[in-house]
Design a protein around this motif. Structure first.
Motif, mmCIF file in Angstrom:
data_model
loop_
_atom_site.group_PDB
_atom_site.id
_atom_site.type_symbol
_atom_site.label_atom_id
_atom_site.label_comp_id
_atom_site.label_asym_id
_atom_site.label_seq_id
_atom_site.Cartn_x
_atom_site.Cartn_y
_atom_site.Cartn_z
ATOM 1 N N MET A 24 0.694 -1.236 0.061
ATOM 2 C CA MET A 24 -0.172 -0.158 -0.089
ATOM 3 C C MET A 24 0.856 1.221 -0.265
ATOM 4 S SD MET A 24 -2.919 -1.058 -0.248
ATOM 5 C CE MET A 24 -4.546 -0.284 0.418
ATOM 6 N N ILE A 25 0.268 2.175 -0.732
ATOM 7 C CA ILE A 25 1.197 3.808 -0.608
ATOM 8 C C ILE A 25 0.183 4.502 -0.099
ATOM 9 C CG2 ILE A 25 1.803 5.216 -2.239
ATOM 10 C CD1 ILE A 25 3.557 2.891 -2.284
ATOM 11 N N TYR A 26 0.610 5.292 0.781
ATOM 12 C CA TYR A 26 0.050 6.474 1.517
ATOM 13 C C TYR A 26 0.536 7.717 1.046
ATOM 14 C CZ TYR A 26 -1.621 2.707 4.620
ATOM 15 O OH TYR A 26 -2.152 1.593 5.034
ATOM 16 N N GLU A 27 -0.363 8.795 1.293
ATOM 17 C CA GLU A 27 0.004 10.107 0.538
ATOM 18 C C GLU A 27 -0.538 11.161 1.541
ATOM 19 O OE1 GLU A 27 0.126 11.579 -3.762
ATOM 20 O OE2 GLU A 27 -1.826 12.000 -2.798
ATOM 21 N N ILE A 28 0.199 11.863 2.085
ATOM 22 C CA ILE A 28 -0.214 13.161 2.765
ATOM 23 C C ILE A 28 -0.245 14.250 2.046
ATOM 24 C CG2 ILE A 28 0.158 14.430 4.930
ATOM 25 C CD1 ILE A 28 1.384 12.121 6.418
ATOM 26 N N ARG A 29 -1.116 15.052 1.969
ATOM 27 C CA ARG A 29 -1.150 16.183 1.377
ATOM 28 C C ARG A 29 -1.582 17.303 2.121
ATOM 29 N NH1 ARG A 29 -1.751 16.465 -4.979
ATOM 30 N NH2 ARG A 29 -1.090 14.388 -5.335
ATOM 31 N N PHE A 85 -7.814 16.684 8.073
ATOM 32 C CA PHE A 85 -7.409 17.278 9.515
ATOM 33 C C PHE A 85 -7.074 18.936 9.149
ATOM 34 C CE2 PHE A 85 -5.800 12.883 8.873
ATOM 35 C CZ PHE A 85 -6.394 12.388 10.020
ATOM 36 N N GLU A 86 -7.489 19.521 10.417
ATOM 37 C CA GLU A 86 -6.989 21.014 10.306
ATOM 38 C C GLU A 86 -6.018 21.317 11.498
ATOM 39 O OE1 GLU A 86 -10.955 23.433 9.016
ATOM 40 O OE2 GLU A 86 -11.234 22.276 11.002
ATOM 41 N N LEU A 107 -5.211 22.764 5.422
ATOM 42 C CA LEU A 107 -5.992 21.461 5.182
ATOM 43 C C LEU A 107 -5.038 20.347 5.144
ATOM 44 C CD1 LEU A 107 -9.090 20.570 5.406
ATOM 45 C CD2 LEU A 107 -8.867 20.396 3.017
ATOM 46 N N THR A 108 -4.915 19.262 5.874
ATOM 47 C CA THR A 108 -4.125 18.178 5.811
ATOM 48 C C THR A 108 -5.028 17.071 5.390
ATOM 49 O OG1 THR A 108 -2.370 19.254 7.079
ATOM 50 C CG2 THR A 108 -2.334 16.736 6.814
ATOM 51 N N TYR A 109 -4.467 15.962 4.427
ATOM 52 C CA TYR A 109 -5.367 14.746 4.253
ATOM 53 C C TYR A 109 -4.438 13.808 4.010
ATOM 54 C CZ TYR A 109 -5.835 16.061 -0.744
ATOM 55 O OH TYR A 109 -5.286 16.118 -2.132
#
Length: 108
Positions: free
Chosen positions: A1-6, A42-43, A51-53
């Protein structure tokens, strides 16, 4: 699995518009149709302009395909254009791509 945080930072005065577009259009409409699995949004309590997701993909190829399809989607382009008549909503965007380092390790 690959995760990404933006992490999105809104341009001046556009934090609420950026969050509304993400909530009402991007997360509900476009991500599901392009295979972008949204795990959390997330805020930052001390910075309302951010804004983080977190998203997840089966592979790097799936991640690349999903973002390419999202970016090329004519309906998304129309929404983006309609919500940016007074200028861009985003000031900056930071992307971190993560792959599991310790297979099988679960944190409680």
């Amino acid at each position: 699995m690959i995760y990404e945080i933006r992490v999105y930072e809104a341009s001046d005065g556009n934090a609420e518009a950026m969050k509304a577009r993400f909530r009402n259009e991007v997360a509900k409409r476009f991500f599901p149709s392009h295979g972008i699995e949204l795990l959390g949004v997330f805020e930052t309590p001390d910075d309302a302009s951010r804004l983080t997701y977190l998203t997840r993909f089966k592979s790097e190829d799936d991640r690349a395909r999903a973002w390419a399809a999202f970016g090329a989607d004519p309906a998304w382009r129309a929404v983006k254009a309609a919500t940016e008549t007074n200028g861009p909503l985003l000031k900056t965007q930071t992307v971190s791509v993560l792959s599991p380092a310790l297979a099988g390790l679960l944190l409680a």
